[in-house]
Every structure is written in structure tokens, then in C-alpha cells.
Design a protein around this motif. Structure first.
Motif, PDB file in Angstrom:
ATOM      1  N   UNK A  60     -25.933  10.534  -4.270  1.00 48.24           N
ATOM      2  CA  UNK A  60     -26.998   9.684  -4.820  1.00 48.24           C
ATOM      3  C   UNK A  60     -28.255  10.504  -5.105  1.00 48.24           C
ATOM      4  N   UNK A  61     -29.221   9.915  -5.726  1.00 48.66           N
ATOM      5  CA  UNK A  61     -30.530  10.463  -6.072  1.00 48.66           C
ATOM      6  C   UNK A  61     -30.395  11.548  -7.144  1.00 48.66           C
ATOM      7  N   UNK A  62     -29.774  12.678  -6.823  1.00 48.02           N
ATOM      8  CA  UNK A  62     -29.498  13.721  -7.803  1.00 48.02           C
ATOM      9  C   UNK A  62     -28.130  14.305  -7.484  1.00 48.02           C
ATOM     10  N   UNK A  63     -27.186  14.130  -8.421  1.00 47.03           N
ATOM     11  CA  UNK A  63     -25.830  14.627  -8.179  1.00 47.03           C
ATOM     12  C   UNK A  63     -25.745  16.132  -8.415  1.00 47.03           C
ATOM     13  N   UNK A  64     -24.578  16.679  -8.153  1.00 52.06           N
ATOM     14  CA  UNK A  64     -24.387  18.119  -8.258  1.00 52.06           C
ATOM     15  C   UNK A  64     -24.536  18.664  -9.662  1.00 52.06           C
ATOM     16  N   UNK A  65     -24.139  17.898 -10.661  1.00 53.25           N
ATOM     17  CA  UNK A  65     -24.243  18.382 -12.041  1.00 53.25           C
ATOM     18  C   UNK A  65     -25.705  18.489 -12.480  1.00 53.25           C
ATOM     19  N   UNK A  66     -26.497  17.461 -12.169  1.00 53.75           N
ATOM     20  CA  UNK A  66     -27.920  17.522 -12.506  1.00 53.75           C
ATOM     21  C   UNK A  66     -28.610  18.627 -11.698  1.00 53.75           C
ATOM     22  N   UNK A  67     -28.220  18.769 -10.434  1.00 59.34           N
ATOM     23  CA  UNK A  67     -28.772  19.840  -9.610  1.00 59.34           C
ATOM     24  C   UNK A  67     -28.525  21.201 -10.262  1.00 59.34           C
ATOM     25  N   UNK A  68     -27.302  21.436 -10.729  1.00 62.79           N
ATOM     26  CA  UNK A  68     -26.984  22.718 -11.361  1.00 62.79           C
ATOM     27  C   UNK A  68     -27.838  22.950 -12.600  1.00 62.79           C
ATOM     28  N   UNK A  69     -28.023  21.919 -13.408  1.00 63.34           N
ATOM     29  CA  UNK A  69     -28.865  22.061 -14.600  1.00 63.34           C
ATOM     30  C   UNK A  69     -30.290  22.467 -14.213  1.00 63.34           C
ATOM     31  N   UNK A  70     -30.827  21.803 -13.214  1.00 69.93           N
ATOM     32  CA  UNK A  70     -32.207  22.101 -12.797  1.00 69.93           C
ATOM     33  C   UNK A  70     -32.297  23.458 -12.105  1.00 69.93           C
ATOM     34  N   UNK A  71     -31.305  23.777 -11.290  1.00 70.46           N
ATOM     35  CA  UNK A  71     -31.298  25.066 -10.592  1.00 70.46           C
ATOM     36  C   UNK A  71     -31.292  26.214 -11.592  1.00 70.46           C
ATOM     37  N   UNK A  72     -30.399  26.148 -12.559  1.00 70.32           N
ATOM     38  CA  UNK A  72     -30.250  27.237 -13.528  1.00 70.32           C
ATOM     39  C   UNK A  72     -31.385  27.292 -14.539  1.00 70.32           C
ATOM     40  N   UNK A  73     -32.200  26.242 -14.616  1.00 70.44           N
ATOM     41  CA  UNK A  73     -33.336  26.262 -15.534  1.00 70.44           C
ATOM     42  C   UNK A  73     -34.561  26.930 -14.913  1.00 70.44           C
TER      43      UNK A  73
END
Length: 127
Positions: A60-73
Motif C-alpha cells: 500500500x501507499x507506494x508499491x514497488x514499481x513506483x518506488x523503483x521509478x522514484x529511486x532511479x530518478x
């Protein structure tokens, strides 16, 4: 050299079991940080030095796919290897994760040996 790990999973039970698995791996482990979702993980990364991230996909809140997008940005985090831990193992999901620069996928449940091998490979790629 001891490595700091971050476990990102919405299940406290899974995080506890994974920490136990890490302790049985015979690897030099520094600190093991925990986060219950991607938003918590990003906040923690702003305060702590982490060498490797273990990431669940469905949270919930932020899933792994969105996390990866933000991490790599974020330039300061692009070097951190990520190993996904998931019950999902479809080719499509693995391809999507590979496109997001995930270094390995561990399918739950996994063995201590699988975890150790994934860690060693991920840290080797990092250097």
C-alpha cells in the motif's frame, strides 16, 4: 566489509523472517533497515546509507514499481542494487522489473542459499 541492507515489505512478519534468513547467510551484515512501503523507504534512504535493497512489489501507499521509478530518478540512489522479493513470477512482471533496473527476483518462499547467491551477485555487479 559489512553491508547495510533495506527490507521494504508491508508485512512485518515477512521482514522478520527475512532478517532471520539474512542472519543465517554467513555474510558480513552491518545494519538491516526496514520500511513498510516505498514512501517510507525513500524517506529512510534520505537519512541512512544503504548498500542493497530487498523490495516487495505489492504494497500500500507506494508499491514497488513506483518506488523503483522514484529511486532511479534520483541520482544519489541510482547505484543501489535492488532485489525484488515477490510471490509473483510471471515473465511479464520479470521483464518489467528488469526494465526498471532490478538486479534479481527472489520468488517467495526462498532459501537462505538463494538469498546469499542473489546478494553476492548484486554486490559484485555494484563494484
Amino acid at each position: 566489509m559489512a553491508y547495510n541492507f533495506l527490507i521494504v515489505d508491508d508485512s512485518a512478519f515477512v521482514r522478520t523472517v527475512f532478517k532471520k534468513t539474512l542472519s543465517l547467510s554467513n555474510l558480513e551484515i552491518g545494519t538491516v533497515f526496514e520500511a513498510g512501503n516505498g514512501a517510507e523507504a525513500l524517506e529512510l534512504l534520505g537519512r541512512q546509507q544503504v548498500d542493497l535493497i530487498f523490495l516487495d512489489v505489492n504494497m500500500p501507499v507506494m508499491d514497488g514499481l513506483e518506488f523503483m521509478d522514484r529511486l532511479r530518478s534520483q541520482q544519489q540512489f541510482v547505484h543501489i542494487p535492488v532485489i525484488v522479493m515477490s510471490t509473483e513470477g510471471s515473465r511479464e512482471r520479470k521483464a518489467l522489473l528488469a526494465d526498471k533496473d532490478v538486479v534479481a527476483c527472489l520468488r517467495k518462499p526462498f532459501t537462505t542459499e538463494q538469498v546469499r547467491e542473489a546478494i553476492e551477485a548484486a554486490l559484485e555487479q555494484r563494484t
